[in-house]
Design an enzyme around this catalytic site. Structure first.
Site, PDB file in Angstrom:
ATOM      1  N   ASP A  33       0.870  -1.181   0.000  1.00 16.39           N
ATOM      2  CA  ASP A  33       0.000   0.000   0.000  1.00 16.39           C
ATOM      3  C   ASP A  33       0.902   1.225   0.000  1.00 16.39           C
ATOM      4  OD1 ASP A  33      -3.207   0.379   1.170  1.00 16.39           O
ATOM      5  OD2 ASP A  33      -1.897   2.133   1.000  1.00 16.39           O
ATOM      6  N   ALA A  79     -36.009  -6.055  10.110  1.00 12.64           N
ATOM      7  CA  ALA A  79     -36.378  -4.643   9.954  1.00 12.64           C
ATOM      8  C   ALA A  79     -35.563  -3.814  10.943  1.00 12.64           C
ATOM      9  CB  ALA A  79     -37.866  -4.474  10.222  1.00 12.64           C
ATOM     10  N   GLY A  80     -35.329  -2.559  10.612  1.00 11.38           N
ATOM     11  CA  GLY A  80     -34.542  -1.732  11.522  1.00 11.38           C
ATOM     12  C   GLY A  80     -34.488  -0.290  11.083  1.00 11.38           C
ATOM     13  N   CYS A  99     -20.664  -0.367   1.877  1.00 11.07           N
ATOM     14  CA  CYS A  99     -20.945  -1.170   0.680  1.00 11.07           C
ATOM     15  C   CYS A  99     -22.324  -0.930   0.085  1.00 11.07           C
ATOM     16  CB  CYS A  99     -20.770  -2.644   1.000  1.00 11.07           C
ATOM     17  SG  CYS A  99     -19.171  -3.000   1.718  1.00 11.07           S
ATOM     18  N   PHE A 157     -17.210 -11.246  -0.831  1.00 10.58           N
ATOM     19  CA  PHE A 157     -18.538 -11.200  -0.200  1.00 10.58           C
ATOM     20  C   PHE A 157     -18.410 -11.127   1.325  1.00 10.58           C
ATOM     21  CE2 PHE A 157     -18.982 -13.507  -4.256  1.00 10.58           C
ATOM     22  CZ  PHE A 157     -19.876 -12.663  -4.898  1.00 10.58           C
TER      23      PHE A 157
HETATM   24  C1  UGA Z   1     -22.097  -6.332   2.712  1.00  8.04           C
HETATM   25  C2  UGA Z   1     -22.446  -7.735   2.194  1.00  8.04           C
HETATM   26  O1  UGA Z   1     -23.235  -8.436   3.160  1.00  8.04           O
HETATM   27  C3  UGA Z   1     -21.171  -8.536   1.914  1.00  8.04           C
HETATM   28  O2  UGA Z   1     -21.513  -9.799   1.349  1.00  8.04           O
HETATM   29  C4  UGA Z   1     -20.301  -7.733   0.925  1.00  8.04           C
HETATM   30  O3  UGA Z   1     -19.064  -8.398   0.685  1.00  8.04           O
HETATM   31  C5  UGA Z   1     -20.014  -6.365   1.490  1.00  8.04           C
HETATM   32  O4  UGA Z   1     -21.249  -5.692   1.759  1.00  8.04           O
HETATM   33  C6  UGA Z   1     -19.205  -5.599   0.472  1.00  8.04           C
HETATM   34  O5  UGA Z   1     -19.706  -5.352  -0.624  1.00  8.04           O
HETATM   35  O6  UGA Z   1     -18.007  -5.347   0.713  1.00  8.04           O
HETATM   36  P1  UGA Z   1     -21.379  -5.320   5.114  1.00  8.04           P
HETATM   37  O7  UGA Z   1     -21.683  -3.989   4.505  1.00  8.04           O
HETATM   38  O8  UGA Z   1     -20.107  -5.515   5.831  1.00  8.04           O
HETATM   39  O9  UGA Z   1     -21.438  -6.479   3.960  1.00  8.04           O
HETATM   40  O10 UGA Z   1     -22.524  -5.635   6.160  1.00  8.04           O
HETATM   41  P2  UGA Z   1     -23.920  -6.417   6.187  1.00  8.04           P
HETATM   42  O11 UGA Z   1     -23.863  -7.435   7.249  1.00  8.04           O
HETATM   43  O12 UGA Z   1     -24.339  -6.868   4.856  1.00  8.04           O
HETATM   44  O13 UGA Z   1     -24.911  -5.255   6.688  1.00  8.04           O
HETATM   45  C7  UGA Z   1     -25.144  -4.097   5.895  1.00  8.04           C
HETATM   46  C8  UGA Z   1     -26.225  -3.228   6.522  1.00  8.04           C
HETATM   47  O14 UGA Z   1     -27.498  -3.860   6.426  1.00  8.04           O
HETATM   48  C9  UGA Z   1     -26.012  -2.952   8.012  1.00  8.04           C
HETATM   49  O15 UGA Z   1     -26.303  -1.593   8.275  1.00  8.04           O
HETATM   50  C10 UGA Z   1     -27.024  -3.850   8.708  1.00  8.04           C
HETATM   51  O16 UGA Z   1     -27.461  -3.371   9.948  1.00  8.04           O
HETATM   52  C11 UGA Z   1     -28.162  -3.847   7.693  1.00  8.04           C
HETATM   53  N1  UGA Z   1     -29.048  -5.029   7.798  1.00  8.04           N
HETATM   54  C12 UGA Z   1     -28.570  -6.265   7.499  1.00  8.04           C
HETATM   55  C13 UGA Z   1     -30.382  -4.860   8.167  1.00  8.04           C
HETATM   56  O17 UGA Z   1     -30.829  -3.724   8.445  1.00  8.04           O
HETATM   57  N2  UGA Z   1     -31.201  -5.956   8.231  1.00  8.04           N
HETATM   58  C14 UGA Z   1     -30.749  -7.200   7.945  1.00  8.04           C
HETATM   59  O18 UGA Z   1     -31.552  -8.168   8.004  1.00  8.04           O
HETATM   60  C15 UGA Z   1     -29.404  -7.370   7.565  1.00  8.04           C
END
Ligand code: UGA
Length: 431
Positions: free
Chosen positions: A30, A252-253, A260, A152
């Protein structure tokens, strides 16, 4: 086989250390010298459970090293993963200038066969540009392949996601590239989907857009539940037990955030428009997500009548648990709106306090735990479902609040129990 990672951000660091843990010799490069110094001295620039221990272990067994010399990383490896940032521009499209710069450095410094793999989230057709750039600037006539291998990983469970993925996607255009990537991922017992580069790029767009759509769908449904008196948790269970739908990403939230979904959604909408087939459904997904944050503010007003001069305790600032990341965190946007309404904010997050201080400065009061936030507060808003917010002493909290009101932004609490204790309760689509 020697592997280099260029760009030691979230994706690059996790990918590098996990490959090293699989027994491969990895050099992470980096141009941010401060970051490289920190890593070489055993420090970690991000919060991610299990990462620090794994980095230390892999440095100690000689399989992982860090350098600010990107040319060296190119020269000494056969496989190069590009993991640099692709930040959004004002129009929502991804800024790919870092990918172009790295492709040029690779071209100018390669002196033997290289497999150049894009791992950063990039718009479809970036692979074509990587190939063109390398062909334009390569100084020696060596062979190379380009490939796409989208990641992912989720923040907070990134190592587990790498080691136990649902699938691995590789986009290749030669048997040699396919063989190398299959060999690299060989130790992981999982299905490998092989397609061309554009296919792999679209799989990444589609996966994140679909997951964001699921969340906006359930959030929109939660508002219908609010109006009708149905309980969204029960509705989500009833819907999610259908295997064709499945229960994941139906919580829901307060809305989705992070580095991402919001960014990738914008980028995919922009790409679809550029291609002449606007994916308007995704605009609605974005709109619902924005609305969800306004709904939290409206609910706080419904609970407290007037918000001006009321004290609101905020539990959680990170966009999700197990991370200190506040990028596009709904909590931050909601706090800004509450401040505009004249509320006083006291906040606590188990990991994101420093980052929140940098972002919000003196505008809010930072507390050491949930109890300090609750002192003299008129309402608690749960923003992030950290485990430590699940088990709190509600009797103690009841006695220190000015008014006993809980707005459960992630639907994690037993509403009956809280009501029995004398709390006013509101969830997102449940009462
Ligand atoms: C997301 C994807 O899940 C990964 O597969 C992907 O690799 C990544 O983006 C990326 O593109 O780099 P991430 O952003 O780390 O991962 O987190 P998530 O667990 O997907 O949550 C994202 C948002 O959705 C959070 O704010 C979480 O609170 C919200 N969420 C998630 C909900 O509100 N409800 C849910 O049922 C699930």
């Amino acid at each position: 086989m020697k592997l280099s990672i260029i760009g030691v951000g979230y994706v690059g660091l996790v990918t590098g250390v996990c490959f090293a843990n699989l027994g491969i010799e990895v050099l992470c490069a980096d141009n941010d010298e401060k970051k490289i110094d920190l890593l070489n001295n055993g420090g970690i620039p991000i919060y991610e459970p299990g990462l620090e221990e794994l980095v230390k272990k892999c440095i100690a067994n000689g399989r992982l090293a860090f350098t600010s010399d990107i040319k060296k990383a190119v020269k000494t490896s056969e496989v190069i993963f590009i993991c640099v940032g692709t930040p959004p521009r004002d129009d929502g499209s991804a800024d790919l200038s870092e990918i172009e710069k790295v492709s040029k450095v690779i071209a100018e410094n390669m002196d033997s066969y290289k497999l150049v793999v894009e791992k950063s989230t990039v718009p479809v057709e970036t692979g074509e540009w990587v190939k063109k750039t390398i062909n334009t600037f390569k100084s020696k006539n060596c062979e190379f392949d380009a490939a796409s291998n989208p990641e992912f990983l989720r923040e907070g469970s990134a190592i587990e996601d790498f080691m136990k993925p649902d699938r691995i996607v590789i986009g290749v255009e030669s048997k040699k590239a396919e063989k190398i990537l299959k060999e690299l991922y060989g130790p992981l017992d999982t299905k490998i989907v092989v397609t061309n580069i554009k296919g792999a790029e679209i799989i990444k767009h589609a996966s994140n857009s679909f997951l964001a759509t699921k969340i906006s769908f359930i959030n929109a449904l939660s508002n219908i539940c609010d109006k009708t008196g149905a309980d969204i948790n029960a509705v989500a269970e009833g819907v999610g037990l259908d295997k064709r739908i499945n229960k994941h990403f139906l919580k829901a939230g307060v809305g989705f955030g992070g580095s991402c979904f919001p960014k990738d959604l914008k980028a995919f909408i922009h790409i679809s428009e550029t291609l002449g087939h606007p994916f308007d459904m995704l605009k609605e997904v974005e709109k619902i997500n924005e609305m969800q944050k306004d709904i939290v503010v409206r609910k706080a007003i419904d609970m407290l009548w007037n918000i001006k001069d009321k004290t609101i305790a905020i539990w959680g600032l990170a966009f999700k648990p197990n991370t200190d990341d506040i990028r596009s965190s709904p909590a931050i946007d909601i706090i800004e709106s509450l401040l505009k309404e004249g509320a006083k904010i006291k906040a606590f997050d188990p990991a994101a306090m420093e980052k929140a201080k940098n972002r919000l400065g003196e505008k809010i009061i930072y507390c050491k735990d949930v109890y300090e936030t609750a002192e003299d507060a008129d309402c608690i808003i749960l923003m992030t479902e950290w485990n430590e917010f699940k088990e709190v002493n509600w009797n103690k909290i009841k006695n220190i609040m000015a008014q006993c009101a809980v707005l459960d932004g992630r639907n994690i609490y037993d509403s009956e129990k809280l009501k029995e204790l004398g709390f006013k309760y509101m969830g997102m689509g449940r009462r």
